[in-house]
Design a protein around this motif. Structure first.
Motif, PDB file in Angstrom:
ATOM      1  N   LYS A   1       0.855  -1.189   0.000  1.00  0.00           N
ATOM      2  CA  LYS A   1       0.000   0.000   0.000  1.00  0.00           C
ATOM      3  C   LYS A   1       0.888   1.234   0.000  1.00  0.00           C
ATOM      4  N   CYS A   2       0.603   2.146  -0.914  1.00  0.00           N
ATOM      5  CA  CYS A   2       1.382   3.373  -1.013  1.00  0.00           C
ATOM      6  C   CYS A   2       0.424   4.559  -0.891  1.00  0.00           C
ATOM      7  N   TYR A   3       0.571   5.330   0.169  1.00  0.00           N
ATOM      8  CA  TYR A   3      -0.304   6.472   0.443  1.00  0.00           C
ATOM      9  C   TYR A   3       0.212   7.722  -0.250  1.00  0.00           C
ATOM     10  N   GLY A   4      -0.706   8.508  -0.788  1.00  0.00           N
ATOM     11  CA  GLY A   4      -0.363   9.798  -1.352  1.00  0.00           C
ATOM     12  C   GLY A   4       0.000   9.783  -2.826  1.00  0.00           C
ATOM     13  N   VAL A   5      -0.202   8.671  -3.515  1.00  0.00           N
ATOM     14  CA  VAL A   5       0.147   8.608  -4.937  1.00  0.00           C
ATOM     15  C   VAL A   5      -1.051   8.364  -5.841  1.00  0.00           C
ATOM     16  N   ALA A   6      -2.209   8.085  -5.263  1.00  0.00           N
ATOM     17  CA  ALA A   6      -3.395   7.785  -6.079  1.00  0.00           C
ATOM     18  C   ALA A   6      -3.950   9.052  -6.713  1.00  0.00           C
TER      19      ALA A   6
ATOM     20  N   ASP B   1      -6.149  14.357  -6.397  1.00  0.00           N
ATOM     21  CA  ASP B   1      -4.879  13.699  -6.706  1.00  0.00           C
ATOM     22  C   ASP B   1      -3.950  13.747  -5.504  1.00  0.00           C
ATOM     23  N   ASN B   2      -3.229  12.667  -5.270  1.00  0.00           N
ATOM     24  CA  ASN B   2      -2.161  12.576  -4.268  1.00  0.00           C
ATOM     25  C   ASN B   2      -2.592  12.915  -2.847  1.00  0.00           C
ATOM     26  N   ASP B   3      -3.821  12.596  -2.489  1.00  0.00           N
ATOM     27  CA  ASP B   3      -4.321  12.814  -1.132  1.00  0.00           C
ATOM     28  C   ASP B   3      -3.569  11.882  -0.178  1.00  0.00           C
ATOM     29  N   ALA B   4      -3.064  12.402   0.920  1.00  0.00           N
ATOM     30  CA  ALA B   4      -2.246  11.627   1.855  1.00  0.00           C
ATOM     31  C   ALA B   4      -2.996  10.467   2.498  1.00  0.00           C
ATOM     32  N   LYS B   5      -4.332  10.511   2.547  1.00  0.00           N
ATOM     33  CA  LYS B   5      -5.068   9.415   3.179  1.00  0.00           C
ATOM     34  C   LYS B   5      -5.549   8.360   2.177  1.00  0.00           C
ATOM     35  N   GLU B   6      -5.390   8.605   0.884  1.00  0.00           N
ATOM     36  CA  GLU B   6      -5.763   7.645  -0.151  1.00  0.00           C
ATOM     37  C   GLU B   6      -4.548   6.797  -0.511  1.00  0.00           C
ATOM     38  N   TRP B   7      -4.790   5.537  -0.863  1.00  0.00           N
ATOM     39  CA  TRP B   7      -3.669   4.679  -1.207  1.00  0.00           C
ATOM     40  C   TRP B   7      -3.943   3.866  -2.454  1.00  0.00           C
ATOM     41  N   LYS B   8      -2.856   3.338  -2.996  1.00  0.00           N
ATOM     42  CA  LYS B   8      -2.898   2.521  -4.197  1.00  0.00           C
ATOM     43  C   LYS B   8      -1.823   1.448  -4.043  1.00  0.00           C
ATOM     44  N   TYR B   9      -2.081   0.250  -4.565  1.00  0.00           N
ATOM     45  CA  TYR B   9      -1.061  -0.782  -4.544  1.00  0.00           C
ATOM     46  C   TYR B   9       0.015  -0.468  -5.587  1.00  0.00           C
ATOM     47  N   VAL B  10       1.270  -0.593  -5.185  1.00  0.00           N
ATOM     48  CA  VAL B  10       2.409  -0.426  -6.092  1.00  0.00           C
ATOM     49  C   VAL B  10       3.364  -1.593  -5.857  1.00  0.00           C
ATOM     50  N   ALA B  11       4.280  -1.810  -6.758  1.00  0.00           N
ATOM     51  CA  ALA B  11       5.272  -2.872  -6.599  1.00  0.00           C
ATOM     52  C   ALA B  11       6.117  -2.595  -5.354  1.00  0.00           C
ATOM     53  N   LYS B  12       6.445  -3.650  -4.612  1.00  0.00           N
ATOM     54  CA  LYS B  12       7.245  -3.487  -3.399  1.00  0.00           C
ATOM     55  C   LYS B  12       8.548  -2.771  -3.710  1.00  0.00           C
ATOM     56  N   GLY B  13       8.895  -1.836  -2.847  1.00  0.00           N
ATOM     57  CA  GLY B  13      10.144  -1.099  -2.983  1.00  0.00           C
ATOM     58  C   GLY B  13      10.054   0.140  -3.861  1.00  0.00           C
TER      59      GLY B  13
END
Length: 93
Positions: free
Chosen positions: A37-42, A63-75
């Motif tokens: 889970k990566c916060y702030g990039v959705a 865009d890029n709301d700190a409480k919203e998240w999106k799955y990204v590749a680990k690392g």
């Protein structure tokens, strides 16, 4: 259709919807072992799940709301400008 038939139809529709949602949730979780889970990039409308202000994916309003998240590749989260955890207090209003 009388009230009884309408209630039965509604109950069946709800049961079908719930089982479909559960099955879809199981399939989507299978491919997430190599993701985080990566916060702030959705982007608006492209978040992967709900927050305290809404309960579903694709409901981010900015865009890029700190409480919203999106799955990204680990690392890769911090490399793209995100955070691995929600900002403290971001979930509460």
């Amino acid at each position: 259709m009388n009230k009884r038939h309408a209630m039965i139809a509604a109950a069946l529709a709800g049961a079908c919807a719930a089982s479909t949602a559960f099955a879809n949730g199981q399939d989507s979780m299978a491919g997430q072992a190599d993701q985080e889970k990566c916060y702030g990039v959705a982007k608006a409308g492209q978040n992967d799940c709900g927050t305290a202000t809404h309960g579903c994916a694709s409901q981010a309003t900015a865009d890029n709301d700190a409480k919203e998240w999106k799955y990204v590749a680990k690392g890769t989260c911090e490399k793209v400008g995100g955070k691995l955890g929600a900002k403290r207090g971001a979930e509460k209003k």
